[in-house]
Design a protein around this motif. Structure first.
Motif, PDB file in Angstrom:
ATOM      1  N   HIS A   1      18.054  39.925  29.990  1.00 29.55           N
ATOM      2  CA  HIS A   1      18.229  38.121  29.791  1.00 29.55           C
ATOM      3  C   HIS A   1      19.183  37.503  31.103  1.00 29.55           C
ATOM      4  N   GLU A   2      20.091  38.600  31.546  1.00 28.27           N
ATOM      5  CA  GLU A   2      20.965  38.257  32.936  1.00 28.27           C
ATOM      6  C   GLU A   2      20.597  36.978  33.972  1.00 28.27           C
ATOM      7  N   THR A   3      21.384  36.356  34.456  1.00 32.75           N
ATOM      8  CA  THR A   3      21.091  35.763  35.374  1.00 32.75           C
ATOM      9  C   THR A   3      21.169  36.807  36.687  1.00 32.75           C
ATOM     10  N   PRO A   4      20.634  36.880  37.483  1.00 35.59           N
ATOM     11  CA  PRO A   4      20.807  37.867  38.795  1.00 35.59           C
ATOM     12  C   PRO A   4      22.579  36.984  39.328  1.00 35.59           C
ATOM     13  N   GLY A   5      23.188  38.309  39.737  1.00 33.14           N
ATOM     14  CA  GLY A   5      24.162  37.229  40.786  1.00 33.14           C
ATOM     15  C   GLY A   5      25.436  36.668  39.958  1.00 33.14           C
ATOM     16  N   ALA A   6      25.261  36.918  38.547  1.00 32.77           N
ATOM     17  CA  ALA A   6      25.783  35.744  37.593  1.00 32.77           C
ATOM     18  C   ALA A   6      27.201  36.927  37.440  1.00 32.77           C
ATOM     19  N   VAL A   7      28.496  35.772  36.635  1.00 30.96           N
ATOM     20  CA  VAL A   7      29.246  37.057  36.834  1.00 30.96           C
ATOM     21  C   VAL A   7      29.310  37.428  35.140  1.00 30.96           C
ATOM     22  N   GLY A   8      30.721  38.424  34.836  1.00 29.98           N
ATOM     23  CA  GLY A   8      30.499  38.789  34.156  1.00 29.98           C
ATOM     24  C   GLY A   8      31.879  37.942  32.818  1.00 29.98           C
ATOM     25  N   PRO A   9      32.385  38.054  31.092  1.00 35.81           N
ATOM     26  CA  PRO A   9      33.068  36.901  30.817  1.00 35.81           C
ATOM     27  C   PRO A   9      34.388  37.399  31.633  1.00 35.81           C
ATOM     28  N   ALA A  10      34.802  38.781  32.282  1.00 38.29           N
ATOM     29  CA  ALA A  10      36.095  38.792  32.762  1.00 38.29           C
ATOM     30  C   ALA A  10      36.406  37.790  33.875  1.00 38.29           C
ATOM     31  N   VAL A  11      35.414  37.649  34.989  1.00 44.71           N
ATOM     32  CA  VAL A  11      35.831  36.834  35.340  1.00 44.71           C
ATOM     33  C   VAL A  11      35.797  35.222  35.133  1.00 44.71           C
ATOM     34  N   THR A  12      35.277  34.700  34.478  1.00 39.36           N
ATOM     35  CA  THR A  12      35.255  33.591  33.457  1.00 39.36           C
ATOM     36  C   THR A  12      36.423  33.205  33.121  1.00 39.36           C
ATOM     37  N   PHE A  13      36.565  34.549  31.857  1.00 37.06           N
ATOM     38  CA  PHE A  13      37.988  33.421  30.967  1.00 37.06           C
ATOM     39  C   PHE A  13      39.170  34.834  31.573  1.00 37.06           C
ATOM     40  N   GLY A  14      39.011  36.447  32.559  1.00 37.08           N
ATOM     41  CA  GLY A  14      40.410  36.776  32.615  1.00 37.08           C
ATOM     42  C   GLY A  14      41.447  35.548  33.348  1.00 37.08           C
ATOM     43  N   PRO A  15      40.985  34.274  34.348  1.00 34.45           N
ATOM     44  CA  PRO A  15      41.844  33.571  34.868  1.00 34.45           C
ATOM     45  C   PRO A  15      42.611  32.661  34.124  1.00 34.45           C
ATOM     46  N   PRO A  16      41.654  31.979  33.188  1.00 37.95           N
ATOM     47  CA  PRO A  16      42.423  30.953  31.827  1.00 37.95           C
ATOM     48  C   PRO A  16      43.676  32.323  31.247  1.00 37.95           C
ATOM     49  N   ALA A  17      43.113  33.583  30.918  1.00 38.13           N
ATOM     50  CA  ALA A  17      44.178  34.582  29.979  1.00 38.13           C
ATOM     51  C   ALA A  17      44.825  34.531  31.497  1.00 38.13           C
ATOM     52  N   ALA A  18      44.975  34.656  32.391  1.00 38.40           N
ATOM     53  CA  ALA A  18      46.410  35.301  33.439  1.00 38.40           C
ATOM     54  C   ALA A  18      46.921  33.889  33.138  1.00 38.40           C
ATOM     55  N   TRP A  19      46.835  32.534  33.442  1.00 39.68           N
ATOM     56  CA  TRP A  19      47.171  31.173  32.761  1.00 39.68           C
ATOM     57  C   TRP A  19      47.602  31.410  31.988  1.00 39.68           C
ATOM     58  N   ALA A  20      47.238  31.583  30.468  1.00 33.94           N
ATOM     59  CA  ALA A  20      47.993  31.841  29.871  1.00 33.94           C
ATOM     60  C   ALA A  20      49.485  32.585  29.450  1.00 33.94           C
ATOM     61  N   VAL A  21      49.180  33.754  29.129  1.00 31.18           N
ATOM     62  CA  VAL A  21      49.999  34.891  29.806  1.00 31.18           C
ATOM     63  C   VAL A  21      51.058  34.084  30.703  1.00 31.18           C
ATOM     64  N   HIS A  22      50.770  33.855  31.592  1.00 34.48           N
ATOM     65  CA  HIS A  22      52.058  32.585  32.836  1.00 34.48           C
ATOM     66  C   HIS A  22      52.097  31.416  31.862  1.00 34.48           C
ATOM     67  N   ASP A  23      51.580  30.968  31.540  1.00 29.56           N
ATOM     68  CA  ASP A  23      52.577  29.119  31.409  1.00 29.56           C
ATOM     69  C   ASP A  23      53.387  29.870  29.725  1.00 29.56           C
ATOM     70  N   LEU A  24      52.954  30.958  29.246  1.00 28.74           N
ATOM     71  CA  LEU A  24      53.735  31.148  27.828  1.00 28.74           C
ATOM     72  C   LEU A  24      55.540  32.336  28.116  1.00 28.74           C
ATOM     73  N   GLU A  25      55.021  32.340  29.228  1.00 31.47           N
ATOM     74  CA  GLU A  25      56.420  32.771  30.099  1.00 31.47           C
ATOM     75  C   GLU A  25      57.607  31.786  30.745  1.00 31.47           C
ATOM     76  N   GLU A  26      56.628  31.010  30.973  1.00 31.53           N
ATOM     77  CA  GLU A  26      57.444  30.311  31.691  1.00 31.53           C
ATOM     78  C   GLU A  26      58.431  29.460  30.807  1.00 31.53           C
ATOM     79  N   LEU A  27      57.883  29.510  29.930  1.00 25.98           N
ATOM     80  CA  LEU A  27      57.963  27.888  28.125  1.00 25.98           C
ATOM     81  C   LEU A  27      59.455  28.215  28.074  1.00 25.98           C
ATOM     82  N   PRO A  28      59.934  29.093  28.416  1.00 30.80           N
ATOM     83  CA  PRO A  28      61.554  29.306  27.680  1.00 30.80           C
ATOM     84  C   PRO A  28      62.777  29.262  29.057  1.00 30.80           C
ATOM     85  N   ALA A  29      61.816  29.203  30.475  1.00 36.64           N
ATOM     86  CA  ALA A  29      62.649  28.641  31.401  1.00 36.64           C
ATOM     87  C   ALA A  29      62.170  27.952  32.614  1.00 36.64           C
ATOM     88  N   VAL A  30      61.716  27.391  32.319  1.00 42.14           N
ATOM     89  CA  VAL A  30      61.015  26.116  33.424  1.00 42.14           C
ATOM     90  C   VAL A  30      62.381  25.156  32.940  1.00 42.14           C
TER      91      VAL A  30
END
Length: 98
Positions: A4-33
């Motif tokens: 059922h996978e499309t050849p060359g398709a990327v997994g959830p770690a690739v599509t949801f990993g960067p937004p998760a990193a963004w969330a952690v980064h911005d949560l850390e910045e909330l008290p500092a910025v």
């Protein structure tokens, strides 16, 4: 590979990993910025006197509530882009920021 996978398709770690990193980064910045921008603006103005005053006055230092609202406003956009990337195997133009 799952049939059922499309050849060359990327997994959830690739599509949801960067937004998760963004969330952690911005949560850390909330008290500092807010404090950082308020404390550093005079130093930046002294360091870069060639920058016109109107430039310094436009991005007035955000307080904690304003910065939190900006982060919260971007969260649905980042999440929607990640979901679009996940649905399309990473091929979505929205996911790529185009």
């Amino acid at each position: 590979m799952n049939t059922h996978e499309t050849p060359g398709a990327v997994g959830p770690a690739v599509t949801f990993g960067p937004p998760a990193a963004w969330a952690v980064h911005d949560l850390e910045e909330l008290p500092a910025v807010p404090g950082w921008s308020r404390d550093r603006l005079p130093e930046l103005q002294r360091r870069f006197p060639q920058v016109p005053e109107r430039v310094w006055s436009r991005p007035a230092p955000a307080d904690g509530r304003e910065f939190a609202a900006a982060v919260a406003g971007m969260a649905p956009v980042v999440t929607a882009a990640a979901a679009a990337g996940h649905r399309t195997g990473g091929r979505s133009a929205f996911h790529h920021g185009r």
